[in-house]
Design a protein around this motif. Structure first.
Motif, short mmCIF file in Angstrom:
data_model
loop_
_atom_site.label_atom_id
_atom_site.label_comp_id
_atom_site.label_asym_id
_atom_site.label_seq_id
_atom_site.Cartn_x
_atom_site.Cartn_y
_atom_site.Cartn_z
N ILE A 325 0.85 -1.20 0.00
CA ILE A 325 0.00 0.00 0.00
C ILE A 325 0.88 1.24 0.00
CG2 ILE A 325 -1.79 1.32 1.20
CD1 ILE A 325 -2.66 -1.21 2.59
N ALA A 326 0.53 2.20 -0.86
CA ALA A 326 1.12 3.53 -0.81
C ALA A 326 -0.01 4.54 -0.78
CB ALA A 326 2.03 3.79 -2.01
N VAL A 327 0.16 5.61 -0.01
CA VAL A 327 -0.88 6.63 0.14
C VAL A 327 -0.27 8.00 -0.16
CG1 VAL A 327 -2.38 7.81 1.80
CG2 VAL A 327 -2.23 5.31 1.80
N GLY A 328 -0.99 8.82 -0.90
CA GLY A 328 -0.54 10.17 -1.17
C GLY A 328 -1.50 10.87 -2.10
N ALA A 370 -1.93 -1.15 -17.77
CA ALA A 370 -1.18 -2.03 -18.67
C ALA A 370 0.23 -2.33 -18.17
CB ALA A 370 -1.13 -1.42 -20.07
N PRO A 371 1.00 -1.35 -17.68
CA PRO A 371 2.37 -1.66 -17.24
C PRO A 371 2.45 -2.59 -16.04
CG PRO A 371 2.11 0.70 -17.61
CD PRO A 371 0.74 0.11 -17.65
N SER A 372 1.38 -2.71 -15.26
CA SER A 372 1.46 -3.51 -14.04
C SER A 372 0.75 -4.85 -14.16
CB SER A 372 0.89 -2.72 -12.85
OG SER A 372 -0.48 -2.41 -13.04
N ARG A 373 0.34 -5.26 -15.35
CA ARG A 373 -0.37 -6.53 -15.49
C ARG A 373 0.57 -7.72 -15.51
NH1 ARG A 373 -5.65 -6.42 -15.87
NH2 ARG A 373 -5.64 -8.65 -16.32
N MET A 374 1.77 -7.56 -16.02
CA MET A 374 2.70 -8.68 -16.07
C MET A 374 3.45 -8.90 -14.77
SD MET A 374 3.99 -11.19 -17.83
CE MET A 374 3.75 -10.91 -19.59
N PRO A 375 3.99 -7.87 -14.11
CA PRO A 375 4.76 -8.11 -12.88
C PRO A 375 3.85 -8.46 -11.70
CG PRO A 375 5.29 -5.96 -13.88
CD PRO A 375 4.03 -6.46 -14.51
N VAL A 376 4.48 -8.98 -10.65
CA VAL A 376 3.84 -9.22 -9.36
C VAL A 376 4.34 -8.14 -8.41
CG1 VAL A 376 3.52 -10.81 -7.44
CG2 VAL A 376 3.65 -11.68 -9.78
N GLY A 377 3.47 -7.20 -8.03
CA GLY A 377 3.89 -6.06 -7.23
C GLY A 377 3.83 -6.34 -5.74
N PHE A 378 4.81 -5.84 -5.03
CA PHE A 378 4.83 -5.94 -3.57
C PHE A 378 5.01 -4.55 -2.96
CE2 PHE A 378 5.36 -10.44 -4.38
CZ PHE A 378 4.77 -11.04 -3.29
N GLY A 379 6.21 -4.21 -2.51
CA GLY A 379 6.42 -2.92 -1.88
C GLY A 379 6.25 -1.77 -2.85
N THR A 380 5.73 -0.65 -2.35
CA THR A 380 5.46 0.50 -3.21
C THR A 380 5.50 1.79 -2.40
OG1 THR A 380 3.87 1.46 -4.76
CG2 THR A 380 2.96 0.21 -2.92
N VAL A 381 5.96 2.85 -3.03
CA VAL A 381 5.97 4.16 -2.38
C VAL A 381 5.54 5.23 -3.38
CG1 VAL A 381 7.70 3.64 -0.63
CG2 VAL A 381 8.44 4.44 -2.86
N LEU A 382 4.83 6.22 -2.87
CA LEU A 382 4.49 7.43 -3.61
C LEU A 382 5.30 8.56 -3.00
CD1 LEU A 382 0.62 7.05 -3.91
CD2 LEU A 382 2.18 7.32 -5.85
N ASP A 383 6.26 9.11 -3.76
CA ASP A 383 7.10 10.17 -3.25
C ASP A 383 7.59 11.03 -4.41
OD1 ASP A 383 7.48 10.37 -0.39
OD2 ASP A 383 8.32 8.35 -0.46
N ASP A 384 8.00 12.23 -4.09
CA ASP A 384 8.50 13.16 -5.11
C ASP A 384 10.00 12.95 -5.27
OD1 ASP A 384 9.03 15.19 -6.84
OD2 ASP A 384 8.30 16.80 -5.56
N PHE A 385 10.38 12.04 -6.13
CA PHE A 385 11.80 11.70 -6.29
C PHE A 385 12.56 12.75 -7.10
CE2 PHE A 385 9.75 7.44 -5.92
CZ PHE A 385 10.28 7.11 -4.68
N ASP A 386 11.90 13.39 -8.08
CA ASP A 386 12.61 14.34 -8.95
C ASP A 386 12.42 15.79 -8.53
OD1 ASP A 386 9.95 14.44 -9.60
OD2 ASP A 386 10.25 14.30 -11.77
N HIS A 387 11.73 16.02 -7.41
CA HIS A 387 11.56 17.36 -6.84
C HIS A 387 10.92 18.34 -7.82
CE1 HIS A 387 14.56 16.95 -3.23
NE2 HIS A 387 13.57 16.07 -3.20
N ASP A 388 9.82 17.87 -8.44
CA ASP A 388 9.05 18.79 -9.28
C ASP A 388 7.70 19.12 -8.67
OD1 ASP A 388 7.74 16.40 -9.62
OD2 ASP A 388 7.72 16.47 -11.82
N GLY A 389 7.47 18.66 -7.43
CA GLY A 389 6.27 19.04 -6.70
C GLY A 389 5.14 18.04 -6.73
N ASP A 390 5.25 16.95 -7.52
CA ASP A 390 4.19 15.94 -7.50
C ASP A 390 4.77 14.59 -7.11
OD1 ASP A 390 5.46 15.08 -9.86
OD2 ASP A 390 4.04 16.17 -11.12
N LEU A 391 3.89 13.63 -6.87
CA LEU A 391 4.30 12.34 -6.33
C LEU A 391 4.53 11.33 -7.45
CD1 LEU A 391 1.89 11.99 -3.26
CD2 LEU A 391 4.26 12.80 -3.30
N ASP A 392 5.75 10.80 -7.50
CA ASP A 392 6.08 9.72 -8.42
C ASP A 392 5.83 8.38 -7.72
OD1 ASP A 392 7.22 11.71 -10.30
OD2 ASP A 392 8.73 11.93 -8.72
#
Length: 572
Positions: A325-328, A370-392
């Motif tokens: 789970i990621a929240v933002g 579409a990008p997430s149908r093939m992989p099996v997702g586990f850990g996830t984060v929503l954060d502003d990695f590139d410092h442009d003001g929105d959450l990646d």
């Protein structure tokens, strides 16, 4: 995990420490840009390798671990790392003769201390009872006994433990004194203040009832084809809510709180004020059964509002294999959205908050289906990695079936992590090599993913854990200027920063739980501190306060600390 559209009807499988061939990358890469992450695991001194306790019987717990936490147990101002270990599984208890494979010393959970610049040293031997040797799953951090120091709650396949910290990176087992007793298979947990009395209560996710002494056989009865059974094969275990009495002692208040009817099979939990009514609600990601949204009614009582919230199933009405789970605020509309990772042939799911605790599945519109149908997702984060003001968005991927290639030519056990850039508002574009850098260079059997400023340079780095493999540290190279970190307010506090250009950004204090662990606690804004002209503070169970320009530091640094002065808040 989910219903597998494979040749086997009900499978899930063990994890290993080998790394298989990567799945194919998309042909349409984004335009040229920076390399976002660099793998610095060796350079920064992290040598942890997870032991999944693999057996020929392919027990389901072998596929699940393990978690980690980024926090500051020695209180020197930087982020340290606690990593949960597996090892031989127990048939029951920890006495001699109860292990499936008793050979060799038992591995323990490990604590790594930071020198302030992202160089880590193993401090496990002097950490006391933090070196727990249970078959670990996850960990939650919080001040359970009100003494001002971080404590740890470790979930296990077997007896959980509550470890009291002393502020000097040493821990003492206080499980018996706390009144908490849980010897089931537990998964995720979170500390939060359920009723606004100032102390931290505890929510613990139950997973499955498994019989290690009599393992089931799933998969084809040929050498090399056996696999662990799917969770649908097992009964689920209900979650538990432990109410803090104010001194580090807890009582089981699951029934009184209205939480006894949990559907079980939970792998993720988060506590946030989703409906903006001033208290902390709960949301759990459940494996192949309905996710649950628990609305806080006040006084540590909750109501199941899953159906009304629209967060129990996907837009087609199907249950999914909720794991991380990621929240933002992905859309920038000043409310909290929810991202849940799922199994392959499903997709991860983005529930966008439309106000008042009502959500809509916007996965397709956000570009994430579409990008997430093939992989099996586990850990996830929503954060502003590139410092442009929105959450990646970043996701750790890895299959649970270690021999999946026998059943499906297009799938692998180890899988590349994924990185999505937020193009605003709430539309994502997947990044590929070389832009992902170390995050996407090679496939891993990914499980946990946690963000925090590990080298004190003002941006968010990543810790990724593997099932049956080494943990990885990934340095952020996407942000070119330091951002702003705000700490000191209670977990779940919502902060709204008004910028000089008129934008308003919502972030929360308290750690994202991701999968089986937690990220760093301070709220992070990917903007220069001087760009903030006002800060609105919305703590749970208290009136909101606005800090105007006169109340902000005249010479702003990248790290602010909120302190309460009567009904108001000040920034130090």
């Amino acid at each position: 995990m989910s219903r597998l559209t494979l040749l086997l009807p009900a499978l899930a499988a063990g994890c290993g420490n080998h790394e298989a061939t990567a799945t194919a990358t998309a042909p349409d890469a984004p335009p040229a840009g920076p390399v976002w992450f660099t793998d610095v695991t060796q350079a920064w001194g992290l040598d942890f390798v997870h032991d999944a306790g693999l057996t020929p019987e392919k027990h389901l717990p072998e596929t699940m671990g393990a978690g980690a936490a980024l926090f500051d147990p020695d209180e020197d101002g930087d982020l340290d790392i606690y990593l949960v270990q597996g090892g031989p599984m127990r048939l029951g208890g920890r006495e001699p003769g109860t292990f499936l494979d008793p050979s060799g010393p038992l591995p323990v959970n490990r604590l790594y201390l930071n020198d302030g610049l992202g160089r880590f040293s193993d401090a496990t031997d002097r950490s006391g009872d933090a070196a727990d040797d249970g078959y670990g799953m996850g960990v939650a951090c919080g001040d359970a006994d009100g003494d001002g120091h971080f404590d740890l709650y470790v979930t296990n396949l077997g007896a959980d433990v509550l470890l009291a910290g002393d502020g000097r990176a040493r821990f003492t087992d206080r499980t018996a004194q706390s009144g908490i007793s849980d010897e089931r298979w537990t998964s995720a947990a979170t500390f939060f203040d359920a009723e606004g009395d100032g102390d931290l209560d505890l929510y613990v996710c139950g997973y499955l009832l498994v019989d290690l002494a009599h393992p089931l056989w799933c998969g084809r009865r040929e050498p090399g084809w056996r696999s662990a059974c799917h969770p649908d094969t097992y009964a689920g275990l209900r979650d538990r809510f432990w109410l803090n009495l104010g001194d580090g002692r807890f009582v089981d208040a699951t029934q009184q709180a209205g939480l006894a009817d949990s559907s079980g099979k939970a792998l993720g939990v988060v506590a946030q004020d989703f409906d903006a009514d001033g208290d902390l609600d709960l949301y759990t990601a459940n494996d192949s059964v309905e996710n649950r949204y628990w609305e806080n009614l006040g006084g540590a009582t909750f109501r199941d509002s899953t159906l009304l919230s629209g967060t129990g199933v996907d837009e087609r009405g199907a249950t999914e294999a909720g794991m991380g789970i990621a929240v933002g605020d992905v859309e920038g509309d000043l409310d909290l959205d929810i991202l849940v990772t799922n199994f392959d042939d499903e997709s991860n799911t983005l529930y966008v908050n439309e106000g008042g605790g009502f959500f809509r599945d916007r996965t397709v519109a956000a570009g994430l289906e579409a990008p997430s149908r093939m992989p099996v997702g586990f850990g996830t984060v929503l954060d502003d990695f590139d410092h442009d003001g929105d959450l990646d968005l970043a996701v750790a991927n890895g299959h649970i079936i270690d021999n999946i290639q026998l059943y499906h030519d297009g799938k692998t056990h180890a899988q590349r992590a994924q990185l999505f850039e937020n193009l605003g508002p709430g539309r994502f574009r997947e990044l590929f090599e070389p832009h992902t850098g170390g995050l996407g260079t090679r496939p891993w059997v990914g499980r946990g993913l946690y963000s925090g400023d590990l080298d004190s340079d003002g941006d968010l780095d990543l810790l990724l854990t593997q099932c049956g493999g080494p943990a990885r540290l990934l340095r952020n190279d996407a942000a070119t200027t330091p951002g702003l970190f705000v700490d000191g307010a209670p977990a779940g506090t919502q902060l709204i920063a008004t910028l000089a250009d008129g934008r308003r950004l919502l972030r929360t204090c308290g750690a994202q739980t991701s999968y089986f662990g937690q990220c760093a606690a301070p709220a992070h804004f990917g903007v220069e501190p001087g760009a903030v002209v006002a800060l609105e503070v919305r703590p749970p169970y208290s009136a909101a306060a606005r800090i105007g320009p006169a109340g902000l530091p005249s010479a702003p640094t990248g790290r602010w600390r909120l302190e309460r002065e009567g009904p108001s808040w000040v920034v130090r």
